[in-house]
Enzyme design. Structure first.
Site, PDB file in Angstrom:
ATOM      1  N   THR A 207       0.888  -1.160   0.000  1.00 45.68           N
ATOM      2  CA  THR A 207       0.000   0.000   0.000  1.00 45.68           C
ATOM      3  C   THR A 207       0.921   1.203   0.000  1.00 45.68           C
ATOM      4  OG1 THR A 207      -0.137   0.120   2.416  1.00 45.68           O
ATOM      5  CG2 THR A 207      -1.852  -1.150   1.294  1.00 45.68           C
ATOM      6  N   HIS A 208       0.510   2.278  -0.625  1.00 48.72           N
ATOM      7  CA  HIS A 208       1.387   3.462  -0.754  1.00 48.72           C
ATOM      8  C   HIS A 208       2.718   3.068  -1.414  1.00 48.72           C
ATOM      9  CE1 HIS A 208      -1.033   5.739   2.404  1.00 48.72           C
ATOM     10  NE2 HIS A 208      -1.295   4.498   2.745  1.00 48.72           N
TER      11      HIS A 208
ATOM     12  N   SER B 100      16.550   0.103 -27.316  1.00 49.89           N
ATOM     13  CA  SER B 100      16.839   1.520 -27.467  1.00 49.89           C
ATOM     14  C   SER B 100      17.667   1.711 -28.731  1.00 49.89           C
ATOM     15  CB  SER B 100      17.636   1.992 -26.249  1.00 49.89           C
ATOM     16  OG  SER B 100      18.362   3.164 -26.542  1.00 49.89           O
TER      17      SER B 100
ATOM     18  N   LYS C  80      19.321  -1.926 -23.269  1.00 52.75           N
ATOM     19  CA  LYS C  80      17.953  -1.664 -22.824  1.00 52.75           C
ATOM     20  C   LYS C  80      16.946  -2.705 -23.313  1.00 52.75           C
ATOM     21  CE  LYS C  80      16.584   1.327 -20.555  1.00 52.75           C
ATOM     22  NZ  LYS C  80      16.116   2.583 -21.043  1.00 52.75           N
TER      23      LYS C  80
ATOM     24  N   ASN D 131      12.874  -2.576 -22.776  1.00 51.71           N
ATOM     25  CA  ASN D 131      11.884  -1.695 -22.168  1.00 51.71           C
ATOM     26  C   ASN D 131      10.483  -2.284 -22.225  1.00 51.71           C
ATOM     27  OD1 ASN D 131      13.835   0.325 -21.647  1.00 51.71           O
ATOM     28  ND2 ASN D 131      13.694   1.027 -23.772  1.00 51.71           N
TER      29      ASN D 131
ATOM     30  N   GLU E  42       3.848   0.588 -21.145  1.00 53.19           N
ATOM     31  CA  GLU E  42       3.915   2.052 -21.150  1.00 53.19           C
ATOM     32  C   GLU E  42       2.942   2.664 -22.142  1.00 53.19           C
ATOM     33  OE1 GLU E  42       8.253   3.657 -20.727  1.00 53.19           O
ATOM     34  OE2 GLU E  42       8.350   1.672 -21.673  1.00 53.19           O
TER      35      GLU E  42
ATOM     36  N   TYR F 152     -31.767  17.319 -33.057  1.00 52.01           N
ATOM     37  CA  TYR F 152     -30.511  17.160 -33.784  1.00 52.01           C
ATOM     38  C   TYR F 152     -29.855  18.494 -34.116  1.00 52.01           C
ATOM     39  CZ  TYR F 152     -26.964  15.600 -36.989  1.00 52.01           C
ATOM     40  OH  TYR F 152     -25.748  15.358 -37.565  1.00 52.01           O
TER      41      TYR F 152
ATOM     42  N   GLN G 249     -22.354  15.338 -35.369  1.00 49.33           N
ATOM     43  CA  GLN G 249     -21.482  14.592 -36.294  1.00 49.33           C
ATOM     44  C   GLN G 249     -20.125  14.309 -35.651  1.00 49.33           C
ATOM     45  OE1 GLN G 249     -21.461  15.624 -40.492  1.00 49.33           O
ATOM     46  NE2 GLN G 249     -19.228  15.798 -40.417  1.00 49.33           N
TER      47      GLN G 249
ATOM     48  N   LYS H 175     -18.373  10.751 -33.788  1.00 47.54           N
ATOM     49  CA  LYS H 175     -17.775   9.524 -34.330  1.00 47.54           C
ATOM     50  C   LYS H 175     -16.275   9.399 -34.108  1.00 47.54           C
ATOM     51  CE  LYS H 175     -21.367   9.391 -37.560  1.00 47.54           C
ATOM     52  NZ  LYS H 175     -21.737  10.683 -36.936  1.00 47.54           N
TER      53      LYS H 175
END
Lengths: 464, 464, 464, 464
Positions: free
Chosen positions: B152-153, B274, B280, B282, B287, B314, B319, B322
């Site tokens: 927690t925390h 990378s 690296k 990743n 992410e 309307y 429009q 969408k």
């Protein structure tokens, strides 16, 4: 909460920053109810004697009364509503109070209080929606046969009944009530008893606690239970949607109450004037309500942002759920109350509405459909009538002032019976498909809502 | 749509600005299904002969095939998917095509297409949630007895099972599935047949049309039906919540895959390197998914803003519903798919998790509860253990390395049995309340979800 | 404001809903300053005698003192701070008070008060940013030679100095200060004197008023001046950006203070414990601050939503600008204050940081650049080193434990000098481009900021 | 980017999910410009021979031409615009291409491309604002003496000139231009050369690179430089504000073009009709623009959410900055273009405006100020006129039809000269304070803007 582990007191500035009692005190009733149920479970588990449990019950109820009488002294150094009440209890009843927090964390306690609060407020707001719907329905009933122009794109489109407009509003608010009801189902889950995130080695009967507090079900995963604020976000979304609907209703009423439209007039009691201009009478209640959509949307964004990408289970960020929640609840309740009180005093200017509805252009579609009934394909009829509109406009005539000859030039299908088209009321009578504004349909929907609203009012707080 | 009424063609720039076919072409399948049902209703009403109706059916199905084969030529000057298809139909079959738009407006047609689209996508996304839940469940099953620290925390709190964490995720996504199901109920309402906002003088059987298209109910107010985008906002809220849950899961996995935690490792197939740093590896998928929460929230804000304070019925503003809708649907489907494929390849580093879970501080609460079981009030026990923590820290000792004597100085209730406390697995065995992570509870929940997921997978697309 | 035109008093519910004095009372100082300047202009225009003007000045200053001493009785039936003060003034000094509102509307008066408020708060917050930057700089100075891993994607990337990290934070907050300064320029425009939206037939000297109140310029269009809340939105955006930066700093500190990272430790005075778990010491201040980003974003959305699609000039919706504004100001000021106080007490665990920075993988890029310096193309070098990393990983060796022979198998360019690469400090020494973390650069930037901060602190409130 | 370190290829699904080239290809021109400047710096540093540098230049320019001619084949397996161009270059010119990425990371490269893009688009949008302002100014000039009612709360307030309204709009868009200019200053900072987050052991001359690319300054901290997206957020805020202003202008025009107001009419070329109702002519461009505010706000929320609480430096989440950015840029540019083209074709209905402006209630404030000039305190005058309004309303008379006797009953200060009050044009002549709508003021502001706009148009793209 700082005990033996800490060598230092909290910095005053940190305390001020992190305390929540200045706003979460509002949850006291729920906190106390939760503690009473928790004490019962502790007693069942043998952690409390029945005497201790009784002391706790009595002590908490006394504290509740003190709070209600404004006699309770909240102490910010005790951080939150939970520790304030627990500390007061222990001061009052001694060691039994110090046992109350066994097998409980503020993580599950805070989640409990919040769920109890949301459950209660969903009831209140559903009730407020019912009052608003009643006011809208009353307007529909009172002015059941007033014809007005229906608008799309804010341009005159086709005739409708004023009552049909009001019924449209009732439909929208009914969806809000439904959404709240679904939200309630997901809120109505007991989190208490999952501890900080992993339960406790002291095992309590959570089903029993749920029964005591009126929860329909019990959370099934402790990590999820302490970190879940979905119910807050969903509730804030529901409230934002109510705000959206109120903003559209407000927009219409504001436009209709201009000098230029002149369809409605707010009562003096719900209007305000200008500090400078003596003639002004402004639709402030509707404007304020439209403006308050901002805070309802903002509060939704607030909770969504706060919870975004938080590590699982409890993080202190979650304390920030309350500000937005309380503010949206207060805002929506006040707005519903104002509208329910204001609408019955609305003056409906039948004459201005019907004069506007007399614009023959509103029946251009009827004219095209008239040709369709005589066998013309709709696209062709649309084109024919469009040209008649252009012709009338060039000649600076109203559409119904074109001569039959001119109309027949556009299409030989036109006959003497064309004159019957230009009658808004007659047009409405033909619109009998489900949902369309024929007088029968409008009357039937009024009847439908009247029955439903009378029932729920009779039943008191509407069942979720 | 410009006919006889206009003296001038649309400015090219206006056409480009207002056309929607470049994105609403995606709705073609729904548009065609809707037109086929509408033609059936027109035939029933005597507006179309059965021959005309058949021509329309055949023509529309041919157009559908053309579109699917990428042979259809979309024309932006025809504005939208609706007019493109209608124009192509009329070109193909002549006058029968020109009759199709009788008693229909693009207002109800667009609402119809959108509702059919949302209904279909709710099914797809519920299915995607099931796949994700299966992957999470599989991880839980595979590593059922791996102990790890619960946080927690983001501070170590108490021991949990890795499987218990995965079950927590499943719970959250189940709420998402529930919300979608509720949203479906409110989406599953036929808008077609209400015309522009006031129905038509040509009355169609809307109940029949609803049956043809698989709608459970029929909209009851024409003004409301053309202006209502609640279902879009609610769907976008549901998708934002899925994004929220994915962002939290991602955050955990990103932190767990650091060198410092070392709890999990993504497979090479779901990692990237990378351009500069050769070492690296990743966690890009997690992410990106965390980052995509931004567009899911943004799309929700977009629709809410667009509809705020619109006049009723309307308006062309609608429009703009969408873009946000399609983007959120595509985003969530892709994210669910990636997670469902990535999680089975996750390496769980049991050794690192269990080493961290061996931290005796994780059992400080157990120590306090041990005292409670011997009769001490919890608040006192909390204080006693807090002091022991401080003492151990000062002496640079682990909590379980304090001598019994030192512990007894803090409380005479400590006895030889205190050593049994410092065993994470034993601690977990005691946590038997509903929702707490005892091995039995974890196994039972795994069993529960396995049964449920197997059923819904067996049943194909999950029932809403 | 209701006068002769109204036949009815405001409904109590409407009054309660529309009153703003319960929150806009905070503007009293600005309201009074504005009224004093307005009275001066009225006197110049001959509307007030100099005696009347003096009475107004004196009366207003007495009221200000009363308010400051908590003796003033705010009356919600008088709506807002403006009418409360005007009414109190007239009660106190008679007819001169009744003349004060000549050629003024609450529309321009409210805009004035708000601009004065924002101007003042920009100063305060810029000052708070300076204090935070000082605290960050102090940490950099104190730990100037501590090396730690730099992270991208939260994966170890390359060595940096802890001080370089702190300097990065200072840069971000400097952009915030700059943005506020630009916002100030656009806020620093006098709106008073444009009346409700069209000025007045009583012409006042607005340039004179601007001088009295310290405004740099005068609004040039009355309609725009009463309806413009751009400065509020821009200010709330600036505050949201501060929140964003604080949230990223908080995130880093929270992760760094985990057991697993162990890079920093918050002081007891700025940590809190758990009500259940005696061992817990949580980074609550950082978490709360990260969480408060939610309300800062929400408040920005709130004002943007409220103003969206409002008709031009003043609408009552604009009253809703204050809630979000006050809340964001209070939130940011408190957060800056807490961080400025908390950071000096942060314990930096040099040993844990440098141990982590000793990971030879952090120098993989240096290894590739080593090959580049010997003539290899970078892409090839990147590939070569990538393979060495894989080789080492397979053999469960650290990168710097591969034998020279093994390295030479990958590339014959490797020689004895390769061993010099694996030294984080030496690596840092080579990073001398502008902005890169060489010791010289870091020292120079510390020097730069030290000078700048000392200057602005010496100068008192920073010039905008 | 995957090299030697990885044992496995990326999963196809992961590749599809994480690729950005399908949208970031738009940055190709900036990417190529950046690479050319980078190659120059590498040559200066001795990493490239001048021959290699020339090859790179030539190769990149050929690739640019290919892209512009639509001949370039983008490959999603190469992830992004950067790797696509680098790979194509190396394929074309061999080893020199493989050297290009020395001392560079995609982290600084992506930041560079984005800053170059934003810089360019700020110029374009400032230019678009100028065109819009020109169109507004032209309307003001054309209709310089048309009087219309000014509105507050959408209720008639006081007379204004139509030209004064248009000037108000110009003021608002000028603030947008100013904000963009400030944003440009903060965007105009070179990030290239800071590598992944810690520079490089190969030191390049960043000041030289800045000069090559036209940047005014160089970023001073490498960690900050790769993780900073403030400039994107600030730009999106600026664009949201333009949307806000367009939404208010749209709202006014939509209301003014109703049958009921009848103040303006859009040209056929910028209106659209209804598929159902032949008479309809809808203000679709204004509605769409008002609606698009939604996506502009949504995109701002999107970037703010994405960056919230990210660890410092680069995280892959940041890839999500582009979607919102591109969409807002495209949206604002299109909207500005449409308005600039549409406004010159707007028909202004002088007769309807002036008839509405003849409403004597609009001069109620003048009447009160008339009394003030005769010595009455304004508050009393306000009350007196309010009662006259009420009296006239009761008697169903216009305010200017009350007899002098009736007026004198209300106040003996009324004399024969009262009749001169009820003339809107005369009222406007008296409104001479700065910003108020006297004919002189309006003419002077038109002159001011005409000069300024002519200058900037003459100067080509406006200087920031």
């Amino acid at each position: 909460m700082r005990t033996g582990r800490f060598s230092d007191v909290a910095a005053e500035i940190a305390q001020r920053y992190s305390q929540s009692v200045s706003f979460d005190w509002r949850l006291y009733r729920h906190d106390i109810a939760g503690s009473i149920a928790h004490a019962a479970a502790l007693a069942h588990a043998g952690i409390l004697t029945s005497e201790e449990r009784e002391k706790i019950d009595k002590g908490l109820r006394e504290i509740e009364t003190e709070i209600e009488n404004g006699k309770f002294e909240w102490d910010q150094s005790l951080e939150d509503v939970h520790m304030n009440i627990e500390a007061a209890l222990t001061k009052r009843i001694g060691v039994a109070g110090a046992k109350l927090h066994t097998a409980r964390s503020r993580n599950d306690q805070a989640a409990l209080d919040l769920r109890l609060y949301v459950k209660a407020e969903i009831g209140e707001i559903r009730s407020g929606l019912r009052s608003l719907q009643s006011a809208l329905l009353h307007l529909a009933e009172q002015h059941i046969d007033v014809v007005m122009p229906g608008y799309t794109h804010l341009q005159r489109a086709q005739p409708i009944f004023f009552a049909h407009y009001m019924l449209a509003q009732i439909e929208a608010f009914e969806r809000d009530a439904d959404r709240l009801s679904d939200c309630l189902t997901r809120t109505d889950v007991l989190p208490l008893g999952v501890g900080a995130l992993a339960g406790s080695t002291i095992v309590l009967n959570r089903t029993f606690v749920a029964g005591q507090l009126g929860f329909s079900s019990v959370s099934q995963n402790s990590i999820d239970a302490v970190g879940d604020r979905d119910f807050v976000a969903e509730f804030l979304f529901c409230l934002a949607m109510i705000g959206l609907h109120l903003s559209r209703l407000s927009e219409d009423l504001i436009i209709w109450s201009t000098n230029e439209f002149g369809f409605v007039e707010f009562s003096d009691a719900f209007s305000t004037g200008s500090s400078l201009m003596p003639q002004k009478k402004n639709p402030d209640m509707a404007e304020l309500t439209r403006g308050k959509t901002g805070r309802l949307y903002g509060n939704l964004v607030s909770i969504l942002t706060t919870v975004k990408a938080l590590p699982s289970s409890y993080n202190r960020d979650l304390q920030e759920d309350k500000h937005a929640l309380f503010d949206s609840v207060d805002t929506v309740k006040a707005a519903l109350e104002v509208f329910a009180a204001m609408l019955p005093e609305l003056t409906v200017n039948r004459e201005r509405m019907e004069r506007a509805a007399g614009d023959p252009n509103l029946l251009a579609t009827d004219l095209a459909e008239h040709l369709v009934k005589k066998g013309m394909a709709f696209r062709e009829a649309h084109e024919v009538v469009g040209k008649l509109i252009a012709r009338a406009s060039e000649k600076n005539l109203a559409l119904d002032n074109l001569s039959l000859l001119e109309m027949q030039e556009a299409s030989p299908l036109f006959g003497e019976d064309v004159t019957t088209i230009f009658d808004a009321r007659r047009s409405l009578e033909k619109r009998g498909a489900i949902g369309a504004p024929s007088p029968e349909n409008v009357a039937a929907r009024i009847e439908h809502w009247r029955r439903l609203l009378d029932q729920t009012v009779a039943a008191g707080v509407p069942p979720a």
